[in-house]
Enzyme design. Structure first.
Site, PDB file in Angstrom:
ATOM      1  N   ASP A   1     -28.747 -41.466  26.192  1.00  0.00           N
ATOM      2  CA  ASP A   1     -28.757 -42.677  27.035  1.00  0.00           C
ATOM      3  C   ASP A   1     -27.351 -43.289  27.060  1.00  0.00           C
ATOM      4  OD1 ASP A   1     -29.050 -43.336  24.293  1.00  0.00           O
ATOM      5  OD2 ASP A   1     -29.840 -45.313  24.774  1.00  0.00           O
TER       6      ASP A   1
ATOM      7  N   HIS B   1     -31.706 -33.449  26.449  1.00  0.00           N
ATOM      8  CA  HIS B   1     -32.031 -34.775  27.005  1.00  0.00           C
ATOM      9  C   HIS B   1     -30.741 -35.595  26.922  1.00  0.00           C
ATOM     10  CE1 HIS B   1     -34.921 -37.992  28.069  1.00  0.00           C
ATOM     11  NE2 HIS B   1     -34.109 -38.778  27.386  1.00  0.00           N
TER      12      HIS B   1
ATOM     13  N   ASP C   1     -36.566 -26.522  24.651  1.00  0.00           N
ATOM     14  CA  ASP C   1     -35.304 -26.774  25.360  1.00  0.00           C
ATOM     15  C   ASP C   1     -35.579 -27.256  26.784  1.00  0.00           C
ATOM     16  OD1 ASP C   1     -32.688 -26.865  26.237  1.00  0.00           O
ATOM     17  OD2 ASP C   1     -32.540 -24.692  26.543  1.00  0.00           O
TER      18      ASP C   1
ATOM     19  N   GLU D   1     -32.772 -34.187  22.358  1.00  0.00           N
ATOM     20  CA  GLU D   1     -31.727 -35.139  22.740  1.00  0.00           C
ATOM     21  C   GLU D   1     -30.489 -34.874  21.870  1.00  0.00           C
ATOM     22  OE1 GLU D   1     -33.077 -39.199  23.157  1.00  0.00           O
ATOM     23  OE2 GLU D   1     -31.103 -39.935  23.721  1.00  0.00           O
TER      24      GLU D   1
HETATM   25  O1  9MR Z   1     -34.170 -41.395  27.684  1.00  0.00           O
HETATM   26  C1  9MR Z   1     -34.643 -42.113  26.552  1.00  0.00           C
HETATM   27  C2  9MR Z   1     -34.022 -41.559  25.293  1.00  0.00           C
HETATM   28  O2  9MR Z   1     -32.617 -41.719  25.316  1.00  0.00           O
HETATM   29  C3  9MR Z   1     -34.651 -42.199  24.062  1.00  0.00           C
HETATM   30  O3  9MR Z   1     -34.256 -41.552  22.883  1.00  0.00           O
HETATM   31  C4  9MR Z   1     -36.175 -42.121  24.148  1.00  0.00           C
HETATM   32  C5  9MR Z   1     -36.848 -42.823  22.997  1.00  0.00           C
HETATM   33  O4  9MR Z   1     -36.525 -44.159  22.947  1.00  0.00           O
HETATM   34  O5  9MR Z   1     -36.632 -42.667  25.343  1.00  0.00           O
HETATM   35  C6  9MR Z   1     -36.138 -42.013  26.478  1.00  0.00           C
HETATM   36  O6  9MR Z   1     -36.674 -42.613  27.577  1.00  0.00           O
HETATM   37  C7  9MR Z   1     -38.009 -42.287  27.848  1.00  0.00           C
HETATM   38  C8  9MR Z   1     -38.890 -43.486  27.580  1.00  0.00           C
HETATM   39  O7  9MR Z   1     -38.913 -43.814  26.216  1.00  0.00           O
HETATM   40  C9  9MR Z   1     -40.294 -43.224  28.057  1.00  0.00           C
HETATM   41  N1  9MR Z   1     -40.280 -42.827  29.454  1.00  0.00           N
HETATM   42  C10 9MR Z   1     -39.516 -41.618  29.693  1.00  0.00           C
HETATM   43  C11 9MR Z   1     -38.077 -41.821  29.282  1.00  0.00           C
HETATM   44  C12 9MR Z   1     -37.244 -40.535  29.434  1.00  0.00           C
HETATM   45  O8  9MR Z   1     -37.332 -39.960  30.649  1.00  0.00           O
HETATM   46  O1  9MR Z   2     -32.817 -41.360  16.138  1.00  0.00           O
HETATM   47  C1  9MR Z   2     -33.880 -42.284  16.362  1.00  0.00           C
HETATM   48  C2  9MR Z   2     -35.105 -41.798  15.627  1.00  0.00           C
HETATM   49  O2  9MR Z   2     -34.873 -41.793  14.238  1.00  0.00           O
HETATM   50  C3  9MR Z   2     -36.279 -42.677  15.991  1.00  0.00           C
HETATM   51  O3  9MR Z   2     -37.433 -42.148  15.384  1.00  0.00           O
HETATM   52  C4  9MR Z   2     -36.421 -42.732  17.500  1.00  0.00           C
HETATM   53  C5  9MR Z   2     -37.587 -43.577  17.974  1.00  0.00           C
HETATM   54  O4  9MR Z   2     -37.397 -44.902  17.669  1.00  0.00           O
HETATM   55  O5  9MR Z   2     -35.248 -43.231  18.087  1.00  0.00           O
HETATM   56  C6  9MR Z   2     -34.126 -42.420  17.842  1.00  0.00           C
HETATM   57  O6  9MR Z   2     -33.016 -43.026  18.388  1.00  0.00           O
HETATM   58  C7  9MR Z   2     -32.844 -43.023  19.792  1.00  0.00           C
HETATM   59  C8  9MR Z   2     -32.516 -44.450  20.187  1.00  0.00           C
HETATM   60  O7  9MR Z   2     -33.630 -45.275  19.957  1.00  0.00           O
HETATM   61  C9  9MR Z   2     -32.051 -44.576  21.620  1.00  0.00           C
HETATM   62  N1  9MR Z   2     -30.967 -43.656  21.897  1.00  0.00           N
HETATM   63  C10 9MR Z   2     -31.345 -42.286  21.623  1.00  0.00           C
HETATM   64  C11 9MR Z   2     -31.679 -42.123  20.166  1.00  0.00           C
HETATM   65  C12 9MR Z   2     -31.912 -40.668  19.815  1.00  0.00           C
HETATM   66  O8  9MR Z   2     -33.119 -40.167  20.243  1.00  0.00           O
END
Ligand code: 9MR
Ligand code: 9MR
Length: 575
Positions: free
Chosen positions: A183, A492, A542, A551
């Site tokens: 993100d 991702h 993947d 991600e």
């Molecule tokens: O793209 C988001 C990613 O960077 C985060 O790690 C993840 C968890 O917070 O969330 C992703 O976004 C998703 C969202 O939580 C739920 N709807 C779909 C999103 C991704 O397409």
């Molecule tokens: O790395 C984080 C992981 O430990 C958590 O379980 C998860 C859900 O809260 O979120 C991960 O962090 C994401 C962050 O919330 C948003 N940017 C992307 C991070 C990697 O997935």
């Protein structure tokens, strides 16, 4: 050591002149052979895994197709985390640099791999360069980024205060810093672990990253690692409030779409203020003050003052938990048990200043050194505190240093025993979000134990742990983009998903197997992915949609930079 093995060596080593068996053109790469697809350092342990095979032997051929090594597969039993019958191929004694393929009769061949002293050099540079490509608020120019260049995005010059920040109305400037992950947002909690891990690498192995990785600051006389970290610190500085407290994150209200960075025009807000953000700030600036103490005294003094202000705020506000307000849905990095955060910040400030108040805090609030899987951005912090105390530059007293060194080495020994007992010869048994960073974090413990003891067994453990990342794992993927034969092509990762280039930005480790399947498709969650395999160590897919297994993130890459740089440095090849 080598002499001792001469007889075994001759028995196993089939000279090319006695037995030429070029690889059959028809022989296919077998998914049952799991090897470090990058390769092995010339004098290191060299092991690969073969699963679900009745075969008892293996051979290795060189680039001319000549058999140069033959060995027996040793039985390691069934791994309950992957459901596989595991055998190990050990070709440690093959110490001739070159390009090779491993073969198992009846199964096929491995991906090609290399033996040499420079195997990890490129990935070490690339995994750090990945941070440059992750910079917000500046144009990423072609001369540094090649095809991954893009125009300035996310200037972050007019960021409104969200009510959760404690401010009512108004806005502030909060430019620079790295995007957190796939993100485009920036979070103080997570910046802290990442900065601290990178600075720990610098402090443990100062010469490891040169001044010539081709970033804008290259050639300025300062390690590019420090230049890169400073770009994040420049942003983090903007996040400190006048009272010493630190805002939690700089994000849009919800995640953007998968658009190019310059096309993400969602307004960005200054959100939240918590004990954890203050402590992350205190720890990273407390450590930075020590590091910059020898580079730039004025900057160092400024960093220390900011760190101590944040520490004081946290001591006065010890239980402020961050929770996303109802209109904010970006990353939460939420937790409510802060002993590790406090310990880490106090340890950094003690190592930098030697002040009795921090020693008192540490003595009254000992947190043990051990490895906990998952959420390294909070569970690993205390360990970074231990690493700070035992540094040569640390101002902690000798007694504390001694005690902490023992704790680190003892934990490394405990983890080696786990590695030895594991069929795959790696130390991880729990697979959750970001599991690859757990593996790398374990590797860092081995690397630190080596620094403290000089014992080769820790380098061997670090090596086998790193092998897992590059392909000696139950998925058969080399988890770092662009490095290895079978690597993630669809992480991702907004920057890469939106850039019209087939290959993702290289040098990023993806999160890896996650048995919690947090993003799996269900009727209530229509955006989820389907995992083809459900054994814990195989829960990886993947697909761009898999944010919980595929991600990329700055806190996962920092220990990757650490491990690959450590091994390069150890092999003596990194310039
Ligand atoms: O793209 C988001 C990613 O960077 C985060 O790690 C993840 C968890 O917070 O969330 C992703 O976004 C998703 C969202 O939580 C739920 N709807 C779909 C999103 C991704 O397409
Ligand atoms: O790395 C984080 C992981 O430990 C958590 O379980 C998860 C859900 O809260 O979120 C991960 O962090 C994401 C962050 O919330 C948003 N940017 C992307 C991070 C990697 O997935």
């Amino acid at each position: 050591m080598k002499k001792l093995f001469t007889s075994v060596f001759t028995a196993l080593f089939i000279l090319s002149s006695c037995n030429n068996s070029p690889q059959k053109a028809s022989e296919a790469v077998s998914a049952k052979i799991r090897i470090n697809q990058l390769g092995y350092l010339t004098e290191s342990v060299k092991r690969a895994v073969v699963v679900n095979s009745e075969a008892e032997e293996f051979t290795v051929t060189d680039s001319l197709g000549k058999t140069v090594f033959a060995g027996t597969l040793s039985d390691r039993g069934v791994w309950d985390k992957s459901g596989e019958k595991v055998k190990i191929a050990d070709f440690t004694l093959l110490e001739v640099p070159g390009k090779y393929i491993l073969h198992v009769k009846g199964e096929g061949s491995s991906w090609p791999f290399e033996i040499g002293t420079g195997v990890f050099d490129e990935v070490s540079r690339s995994s750090l360069k990945a941070f440059y490509l992750q910079r917000a608020s500046m144009a990423i120019e072609e001369k540094y980024a090649g095809k991954y260049s893009h125009p300035l995005a996310h200037p972050d010059m007019n960021c409104a205060f969200h009510p959760s920040s404690g401010r009512t109305g108004g806005e502030m400037e909060s430019p620079k810093g790295w995007y957190d992950a796939g993100d485009y947002n920036k979070y103080i909690v997570n910046a802290g672990y990442t900065v601290s891990m990178l600075l720990t690498l610098y402090e443990s192995l100062p010469a490891v990253i040169s001044d010539n990785t081709n970033i804008p600051e290259s050639g300025n006389g300062i390690s590019d690692l420090l230049d890169e970290v400073k770009y994040e610190l420049d942003w983090a500085e903007t996040m400190q409030d006048k009272d010493g407290g630190v805002f939690f994150k700089l994000t849009s209200k919800s995640f953007s779409g998968f658009v190019k960075p310059q096309d993400d025009t969602l307004p960005r807000f200054v959100v939240g203020k918590s004990t954890t953000s203050a402590l992350n700030f205190a720890a990273m600036f407390g450590q930075a003050a020590r590091v910059w103490g020898v580079v730039d005294k004025d900057l160092s003094a400024k960093y220390l003052a900011a760190a101590e202000k944040a520490w004081t705020w946290a001591v006065k506000n010890p239980a402020v938990v961050y929770k996303n307000p109802s209109d904010i849905s970006t990353g939460e990095y939420g937790h409510s048990e802060f002993s590790g955060d406090f310990f880490w910040a106090a340890a950094q400030l003690l190592a930098t200043t030697g002040k009795p108040e921090y020693l008192l805090y540490i003595n009254k609030n000992r947190v043990s050194f051990d490895f906990i899987s998952g959420e390294n951005w909070r569970s690993y912090l205390k360990n970074l505190g231990y690493f700070a105390i035992v540094l040569p530059a640390s101002k902690a007293d000798e007694e504390l240093k001694e005690e902490f060194m023992k704790s680190i080495v003892n934990e490394a020994d405990k983890q080696i025993a786990i590695l030895e007992a594991a069929p795959y010869r790696q130390p991880l048994n729990s697979f959750v979000w970001g599991s690859n960073s757990d593996i790398l974090g374990l590797g860092v413990i081995f690397a630190q134990a080596y620094r403290l003891s000089g014992e080769k067994k820790y380098v061997d453990a670090a090596t086998e742990t790193t092998d897992y990342i590059f392909g000696k794992n139950a998925t058969g993927y080399s988890f770092v983009t662009g490095f290895g034969s079978k690597t993630p092509m669809n992480p991702h990762f907004r920057l890469s998903a939106a850039d019209d280039i087939t290959e993702p930005i290289p040098g990023w480790v993806v999160g890896g197997p996650n048995a919690n399947l947090n993003d799996e498709y269900s009727e209530s969650r229509t955006y989820g992915v389907v995992y083809p395999e459900k054994e814990p160590a195989k829960c990886f897919v993947d697909l761009t949609g898999s944010y919980a297994s595929n991600e990329i993130a700055i806190n996962w890459n920092a220990p990757l930079v650490y491990m690959t740089s450590f091994l390069s440095e150890y092999s003596g090849s990194l310039k």
